[in-house]
Enzyme design. Sequence first.
Site, PDB file in Angstrom:
ATOM      1  CD  GLU A 220     -66.094 -11.228  94.932  1.00  0.00           C
ATOM      2  OE1 GLU A 220     -66.003 -10.113  94.383  1.00  0.00           O
ATOM      3  OE2 GLU A 220     -66.157 -12.284  94.289  1.00  0.00           O
ATOM      4  CB  CYS A 254     -66.931  -2.654  96.183  1.00  0.00           C
ATOM      5  SG  CYS A 254     -68.196  -3.668  95.417  1.00  0.00           S
TER       6      CYS A 254
END
Length: 478
Positions: A220, A254
């Site tokens: 991720e 993010c």
Amino acid sequence: MTESTHTPPSDTIILNAFEKQQEYAIQLKQSTATERIKKLRKISSWVEQHAADIRQAIYKDFRKPGPEVDLTEIFPVQQEIKHTIGHLKKWMKPGKVSTPLALAGSKSYVYYEPKGVALIIAPWNFPLNLMLLPLISAISAGCTAILKPSEVTPHTARLIRNMMEDLFEPKEVVVFEGAVETSQALLQLPFDHIFFTGSPAVGKIVMKAAAENLTSVTLELGGKSPAIIDSSARLSDAAEKIAWGKWLNNGQTCIAPDYLLVNKNQQAALADEIIKATEKFFSEDGQSPQQSADYARIVNRNHYERLCELLDDAREKGAKILMGGQRDAEEKYIAPTLLADVPENARIWEEEIFGPILPMRKVDDLRDAADYIRKHPKPLALYLFSNSKKNQQYVLDNTSAGGMVINDCLLHYLHPNLPFGGINHSGLGKAHGFWGFRAFSNEKALIKQRIGLTSIKPVYPPYTSGVKKLISLMMKYL
Ligand code: NAD
């Protein structure tokens, strides 16, 4: 305290813990949905009972406001647990699939078996959420787990360690605090799955280490997530949503909109609306956002300086600051900052910003915006603000991204029925809900054949002319 003062665990301690988990993983493999659900409930109760401690730890780490901790750390964990509890029995059930005619007489299933011992490495920016969500998936799949929280948020790392010591025996879940050397010691071991959340640069290191043991990985990662604002967008609505998505967690998200691609005729109007929305969030009484209790801080001195350099570089090269720009090193404070006319050679276009600085980039039209996105690494998230179905379809068809939200920001993270993850530079594999369960499971093909005559036996050798005929009939008709 900004860096961990913890002494790194020795390689022997790490190896012992790993071997104990390897042994226990075999037992865990047979655990039922009810047993796994019981563990998830224990995590849920712990989080509920220690909500104040969680808020305090994350506040100490980077002054994250309590309500933001509730919304972005505690709520996603509780939601993921609730969703998993509601679906786990169904996910674990061997999925019966239809059997092709050539294999008639047998029964076929997709059988979900736990991969075994998992390593979960987390970043600092949502330090609780990004450790517990993959752990929930690992537990739901029946894996043991070694957890490596980020050293950059030491208070939360310690809280996670205390939590796991309260809830699990180390043979099932154990935490190793520590920085790069701890992470690298762990990466030497032949884990059955590694779930890494962090930067693309470290993602490459993790994948290389995993390759040595042919360990599967979920990566991720991050990168630059753009937001396009087209000529049909309602600017006040888009601006408010962008301001929320960007300033939340002080831009250290993010999937925060990293930069804006805005129609050249609308840039000034959009900027006004973003300024208005930002003032409404943090300066309603005319105060500076620095005085607002609802605005977090940059996590440490390194990141603060990195962001100041990015800003200085853009300014020196001719960027205009339309809002913000103020900073305070003592507090690691950078005001919500909006930039326009940022020249092409500014560093801000090259690296993930990961802080409260938002550059706008003028585009001629939607094609121009899609072209720009395609020329750069595929983003983790892509946002489009548009009231035109045709434009929405155009962007969907002409770009690639891990996830896309139309007319909002960040929301796909909170949706347990959607896979979350990136593509290429922004990540590998998907997380959350069923996708998280799958990441930690081996999808084993299972066929139960009958005893005696089967549909395949007639084509065993010797390959007589009759067998050859049968094979050619099979190839023609089955
Ligand atoms: P990072 O990659 O620096 O660190 C992540 C973890 O890796 C930490 O636990 C750290 O100790 C460890 N680590 C660091 N260097 C290492 C090395 N050389 N070898 C082995 N392990 C190492 O990331 P970060 O600064 O903590 O987090 C920010 C990054 O994470 C951003 O790029 C952001 O976009 C990304 N991110 C992605 C997601 C997502 O869900 N896709 C979520 C949050 C953050």
